[in-house]
Motif scaffolding. Structure first.
Motif, PDB file in Angstrom:
ATOM      1  N   THR A 109      -3.064  34.023  44.400  1.00  0.00           N
ATOM      2  CA  THR A 109      -3.275  35.456  44.335  1.00  0.00           C
ATOM      3  C   THR A 109      -2.126  36.080  43.565  1.00  0.00           C
ATOM      4  N   LYS A 110      -2.466  37.077  42.782  1.00  0.00           N
ATOM      5  CA  LYS A 110      -1.458  37.834  42.045  1.00  0.00           C
ATOM      6  C   LYS A 110      -1.489  39.255  42.581  1.00  0.00           C
ATOM      7  N   ILE A 111      -0.341  39.724  43.076  1.00  0.00           N
ATOM      8  CA  ILE A 111      -0.265  41.084  43.609  1.00  0.00           C
ATOM      9  C   ILE A 111       0.798  41.852  42.848  1.00  0.00           C
ATOM     10  N   VAL A 112       0.654  43.163  42.834  1.00  0.00           N
ATOM     11  CA  VAL A 112       1.648  44.025  42.216  1.00  0.00           C
ATOM     12  C   VAL A 112       2.190  44.955  43.297  1.00  0.00           C
ATOM     13  N   VAL A 113       3.512  45.087  43.319  1.00  0.00           N
ATOM     14  CA  VAL A 113       4.193  45.973  44.256  1.00  0.00           C
ATOM     15  C   VAL A 113       4.891  47.046  43.436  1.00  0.00           C
ATOM     16  N   ILE A 114       4.479  48.306  43.629  1.00  0.00           N
ATOM     17  CA  ILE A 114       5.095  49.427  42.935  1.00  0.00           C
ATOM     18  C   ILE A 114       6.164  49.999  43.860  1.00  0.00           C
ATOM     19  N   GLY A 115       7.412  49.938  43.437  1.00  0.00           N
ATOM     20  CA  GLY A 115       8.539  50.380  44.242  1.00  0.00           C
ATOM     21  C   GLY A 115       9.524  49.241  44.431  1.00  0.00           C
ATOM     22  N   ASP A 116      10.457  49.431  45.351  1.00  0.00           N
ATOM     23  CA  ASP A 116      11.505  48.442  45.599  1.00  0.00           C
ATOM     24  C   ASP A 116      11.383  47.867  46.994  1.00  0.00           C
ATOM     25  N   PHE A 117      11.490  46.543  47.092  1.00  0.00           N
ATOM     26  CA  PHE A 117      11.635  45.886  48.374  1.00  0.00           C
ATOM     27  C   PHE A 117      12.890  45.037  48.246  1.00  0.00           C
ATOM     28  N   TYR A 118      13.731  45.062  49.255  1.00  0.00           N
ATOM     29  CA  TYR A 118      15.073  44.516  49.105  1.00  0.00           C
ATOM     30  C   TYR A 118      15.214  43.109  49.672  1.00  0.00           C
ATOM     31  N   HIS A 119      15.212  42.957  50.957  1.00  0.00           N
ATOM     32  CA  HIS A 119      15.496  41.661  51.565  1.00  0.00           C
ATOM     33  C   HIS A 119      14.252  40.981  52.107  1.00  0.00           C
TER      34      HIS A 119
END
Length: 129
Positions: free
Chosen positions: A59-69
């Protein structure tokens, strides 16, 4: 003595805020489902896949924004995805706006693609045959 206690307290707050798992995610969506041979389909605007993806798939997903740890957790039915790689997404001004993540799933039979991060549900709309 009061200055020393205040100094230690401020340092502890600073250190704890640096390592906190704050996220600034606007969206997380599935954009593609592929089999082990690389054949797949774009699932951005559909509710159900056309092909059957039994066994191993990606699966290919896109995350818009920042996730850190933390990384998003992706399921297809009961099959939990294993993170493979990531690619940054930039806008026309060369500013990073998101990340594309690829996950590998084993023993897929059928079910909905579910994306969660920090126990928050982001996507649960595409049914994989």
């Amino acid at each position: 003595m009061k200055k020393l206690i205040l100094y230690i307290f401020i340092n502890l707050l600073t250190i704890s805020s640096i390592y906190a798992s704050n996220t600034n995610i606007k969206q997380a969506r599935v954009i593609g489902v592929f089999d082990k041979d690389g054949n797949g389909e774009n699932v951005q605007h559909i509710r159900k896949t056309k092909a059957d993806y039994n066994g191993i798939c990606f699966t290919k997903i896109v995350v818009i924004g920042d996730f850190y740890h933390t990384k998003p957790i992706v399921y297809i039915g009961k099959s939990k995805g294993i993170f493979q790689k990531q690619e940054p997404v930039y806008n026309k001004y060369k500013i990073k706006i998101g990340t594309i993540l690829i996950y590998k799933h084993f023993n897929v039979s059928k079910g909905y693609v579910k994306i969660t991060l920090d126990n928050k549900l982001f996507d649960y709309r595409v049914f994989v045959k």
